[in-house]
Motif scaffolding. Structure first.
Motif, mmCIF file in Angstrom:
data_model
loop_
_atom_site.group_PDB
_atom_site.id
_atom_site.type_symbol
_atom_site.label_atom_id
_atom_site.label_comp_id
_atom_site.label_asym_id
_atom_site.label_seq_id
_atom_site.Cartn_x
_atom_site.Cartn_y
_atom_site.Cartn_z
ATOM 1 N N GLY A 101 0.823 -1.215 0.000
ATOM 2 C CA GLY A 101 0.000 0.000 0.000
ATOM 3 C C GLY A 101 0.853 1.260 0.000
ATOM 4 O O GLY A 101 0.368 2.352 -0.307
ATOM 5 N N ALA A 102 2.123 1.086 0.366
ATOM 6 C CA ALA A 102 3.012 2.248 0.513
ATOM 7 C C ALA A 102 3.249 2.990 -0.806
ATOM 8 O O ALA A 102 3.817 4.085 -0.808
ATOM 9 C CB ALA A 102 4.338 1.806 1.128
ATOM 10 N N LEU A 103 2.792 2.429 -1.921
ATOM 11 C CA LEU A 103 2.856 3.171 -3.196
ATOM 12 C C LEU A 103 2.074 4.472 -3.098
ATOM 13 O O LEU A 103 2.371 5.443 -3.798
ATOM 14 C CB LEU A 103 2.202 2.361 -4.327
ATOM 15 N N ARG A 104 1.069 4.466 -2.245
ATOM 16 C CA ARG A 104 0.213 5.656 -2.130
ATOM 17 C C ARG A 104 0.886 6.773 -1.341
ATOM 18 O O ARG A 104 0.303 7.830 -1.160
ATOM 19 C CB ARG A 104 -1.154 5.284 -1.534
ATOM 20 N N ASN A 105 2.137 6.531 -0.853
ATOM 21 C CA ASN A 105 2.896 7.644 -0.268
ATOM 22 C C ASN A 105 3.117 8.723 -1.324
ATOM 23 O O ASN A 105 3.227 9.893 -1.025
ATOM 24 C CB ASN A 105 4.274 7.173 0.232
ATOM 25 N N ASP B 77 1.185 -4.093 21.648
ATOM 26 C CA ASP B 77 -0.238 -4.436 21.624
ATOM 27 C C ASP B 77 -0.855 -4.000 20.299
ATOM 28 O O ASP B 77 -0.546 -2.905 19.800
ATOM 29 C CB ASP B 77 -0.981 -3.715 22.761
ATOM 30 N N TRP B 78 -1.738 -4.829 19.783
ATOM 31 C CA TRP B 78 -2.404 -4.486 18.515
ATOM 32 C C TRP B 78 -3.196 -3.191 18.669
ATOM 33 O O TRP B 78 -3.164 -2.317 17.787
ATOM 34 C CB TRP B 78 -3.335 -5.619 18.083
ATOM 35 N N SER B 79 -3.885 -3.038 19.803
ATOM 36 C CA SER B 79 -4.721 -1.833 19.951
ATOM 37 C C SER B 79 -3.847 -0.577 19.974
ATOM 38 O O SER B 79 -4.248 0.461 19.453
ATOM 39 C CB SER B 79 -5.632 -1.906 21.175
ATOM 40 N N GLU B 80 -2.637 -0.700 20.537
ATOM 41 C CA GLU B 80 -1.727 0.449 20.557
ATOM 42 C C GLU B 80 -1.253 0.761 19.133
ATOM 43 O O GLU B 80 -1.239 1.911 18.688
ATOM 44 C CB GLU B 80 -0.533 0.115 21.458
ATOM 45 N N GLN B 81 -0.899 -0.309 18.416
ATOM 46 C CA GLN B 81 -0.410 -0.171 17.034
ATOM 47 C C GLN B 81 -1.499 0.461 16.146
ATOM 48 O O GLN B 81 -1.237 1.372 15.365
ATOM 49 C CB GLN B 81 -0.095 -1.574 16.524
ATOM 50 N N ALA B 82 -2.726 -0.043 16.304
ATOM 51 C CA ALA B 82 -3.842 0.449 15.483
ATOM 52 C C ALA B 82 -4.115 1.918 15.795
ATOM 53 O O ALA B 82 -4.306 2.740 14.890
ATOM 54 C CB ALA B 82 -5.086 -0.400 15.732
ATOM 55 N N ALA B 83 -4.105 2.251 17.079
ATOM 56 C CA ALA B 83 -4.384 3.639 17.470
ATOM 57 C C ALA B 83 -3.303 4.570 16.924
ATOM 58 O O ALA B 83 -3.607 5.674 16.441
ATOM 59 C CB ALA B 83 -4.475 3.742 18.989
ATOM 60 N N ARG B 84 -2.049 4.104 16.974
ATOM 61 C CA ARG B 84 -0.943 4.934 16.486
ATOM 62 C C ARG B 84 -1.072 5.183 14.975
ATOM 63 O O ARG B 84 -0.797 6.254 14.468
ATOM 64 C CB ARG B 84 0.379 4.223 16.788
ATOM 65 N N ARG B 85 -1.533 4.152 14.255
ATOM 66 C CA ARG B 85 -1.643 4.234 12.792
ATOM 67 C C ARG B 85 -2.639 5.297 12.334
ATOM 68 O O ARG B 85 -2.573 5.782 11.210
ATOM 69 C CB ARG B 85 -2.022 2.837 12.256
ATOM 70 N N ILE B 86 -3.586 5.635 13.220
ATOM 71 C CA ILE B 86 -4.630 6.594 12.819
ATOM 72 C C ILE B 86 -4.607 7.869 13.655
ATOM 73 O O ILE B 86 -5.487 8.715 13.532
ATOM 74 C CB ILE B 86 -6.036 5.947 12.934
ATOM 75 N N ALA B 87 -3.580 8.003 14.503
ATOM 76 C CA ALA B 87 -3.602 9.067 15.514
ATOM 77 C C ALA B 87 -3.575 10.470 14.925
ATOM 78 O O ALA B 87 -4.318 11.353 15.356
ATOM 79 C CB ALA B 87 -2.441 8.882 16.480
ATOM 80 N N THR B 88 -2.742 10.708 13.947
ATOM 81 C CA THR B 88 -2.549 12.075 13.461
ATOM 82 C C THR B 88 -2.503 12.095 11.934
ATOM 83 O O THR B 88 -2.392 11.047 11.287
ATOM 84 C CB THR B 88 -1.194 12.641 13.951
ATOM 85 N N GLU C 93 0.005 13.144 10.311
ATOM 86 C CA GLU C 93 1.363 12.680 9.954
ATOM 87 C C GLU C 93 1.415 11.155 9.870
ATOM 88 O O GLU C 93 2.178 10.599 9.093
ATOM 89 C CB GLU C 93 2.408 13.162 10.983
ATOM 90 N N SER C 94 0.579 10.485 10.681
ATOM 91 C CA SER C 94 0.646 9.017 10.655
ATOM 92 C C SER C 94 0.138 8.457 9.325
ATOM 93 O O SER C 94 0.284 7.273 9.039
ATOM 94 C CB SER C 94 -0.071 8.395 11.857
ATOM 95 N N LEU C 95 -0.440 9.310 8.483
ATOM 96 C CA LEU C 95 -0.868 8.853 7.150
ATOM 97 C C LEU C 95 0.286 8.869 6.141
ATOM 98 O O LEU C 95 0.106 8.486 4.973
ATOM 99 C CB LEU C 95 -2.006 9.728 6.628
#
Ligand code: FMN
Length: 289
Positions: free
Chosen positions: A174-178, A256-267, A269-271
């Motif tokens: 998916g990183a092509l969309r960077n 933790d998965w929940s930590e990882q998931a939350a970080r992925r959508i937090a800001t 910049e995380s996109l």
């Protein structure tokens, strides 16, 4: 693609019910998942055995395998039979490497002998409309973009399943969309064609064994009749523990998965630059009204 799981599951004396139980056990990270053994068809076995592969042998992908995978992709359902997708097979190491720069230089992209780039393709429909002497105003709407993306994703997943059933390994990129505009230039894409994601393809390196990555408990995603709040804290705690055990086996950093998931959508910049997608899409000719 010999793996410990596959080997264990293919023991001739192993009853079908045990194979299905083992597969479901790995998928949910739980022992003793009960199921009616009549459910285990070869297709379901392939689907339940899925794992992304990120270490490949240099052996090229046989052309027959690629062609079968694309026939499988073309067999997917497609909105109104519009077939609004295309795919580009990239084998040239220099081109793969340039594309990889967009994707953050992921080792598997350089290593995989084949990189498939799946495209939402509205340009073909516009050309067809032109030949018909017709307008193509419908293509200017978000709905048409979404249609192309859905078609491309369904086609790609059919190809993935076909490739895995032939013993090949794959990993979506998916990183092509960077930076889709750079990918579009590299691939000579006309207006109204969007690279949705890549897919690395190759024979898995047996020295780097990948296990089945457990998923959330089924009750978390399966709602009956109406949506209900989920998951429960208890389900999440259990899943976090299950994934921690998987990470340990795979020698991955524990998180933790929940930590990882939350970080992925937090800001924003995380996109990772993908917050600019709307602007980039307009540059590629999509009006998205
Ligand atoms: C649309 C999409 C994009 C993805 N992009 C990447 C990627 O850029 N790099 C990567 O290593 N894995 C990528 N993945 C793979 C996921 O990380 C992987 O599917 C997920 O962790 C579940 O693991 P599994 O496929 O082994 O079951 C992507 C998956 C999807 C569906």
């Amino acid at each position: 693609m010999p793996t410990s799981t596959a080997d264990r599951l293919r023991q001739p004396h192993d009853p079908v019910a045990d194979r299905l139980e083992a597969l479901l056990g790995e998928r949910y990270g739980e022992d003793g998942v009960q199921h009616d053994e009549t459910g285990l068809t070869p297709t379901i076995e392939t689907l339940l055995s899925h794992r992304s592969v990120r270490t490949y042998l240099p052996t090229p992908v046989p052309v027959e395998a690629l062609e079968l995978a694309i026939a499988a992709a073309q067999s997917a359902s497609t909105s109104s039979n519009l077939q609004a997708w295309s795919v580009i097979a990239v084998e040239d190491p220099a081109r793969k490497s340039r594309i990889n720069a967009v994707a953050g230089n992921q080792r598997q992209i350089d290593q995989a002998p084949l990189l498939l780039i799946w495209l939402a393709d509205l340009s073909r429909l516009r050309r067809i409309a032109g030949r018909q002497g017709s307008t193509a105003d419908g293509l200017d709407y978000l709905e048409s973009f979404l249609l192309g993306v859905i078609d491309a994703a369904l086609a790609a997943q059919n190809a993935l399943v076909a490739l895995e059933s032939l013993g090949l390994g794959t990993c979506y990129i998916g990183a092509l969309r960077n930076d889709p505009a750079t990918v579009a230039r590299e691939l000579g894409l006309p207006d109204l064609v969007f690279p949705v994601f890549g897919l690395t393809v190759g024979f898995p390196d047996p020295s780097d064994k990948t296990d089945i990555k457990p998923r959330l408990p089924q009750r978390t995603v399966l709602h009956r009749e109406q949506y209900r709040d989920n998951p429960t804290g208890e389900d999440l705690d259990r899943y976090n523990q299950t994934l921690r055990a998987f990470q340990k086996i795979q020698r991955m950093a524990p998180v933790d998965w929940s930590e990882q998931a939350a970080r992925r959508i937090a800001t924003r910049e995380s996109l990772k630059n993908r917050d600019k997608l709307l602007e980039v899409l307009r540059g590629l000719g999509f009006e998205l009204k």
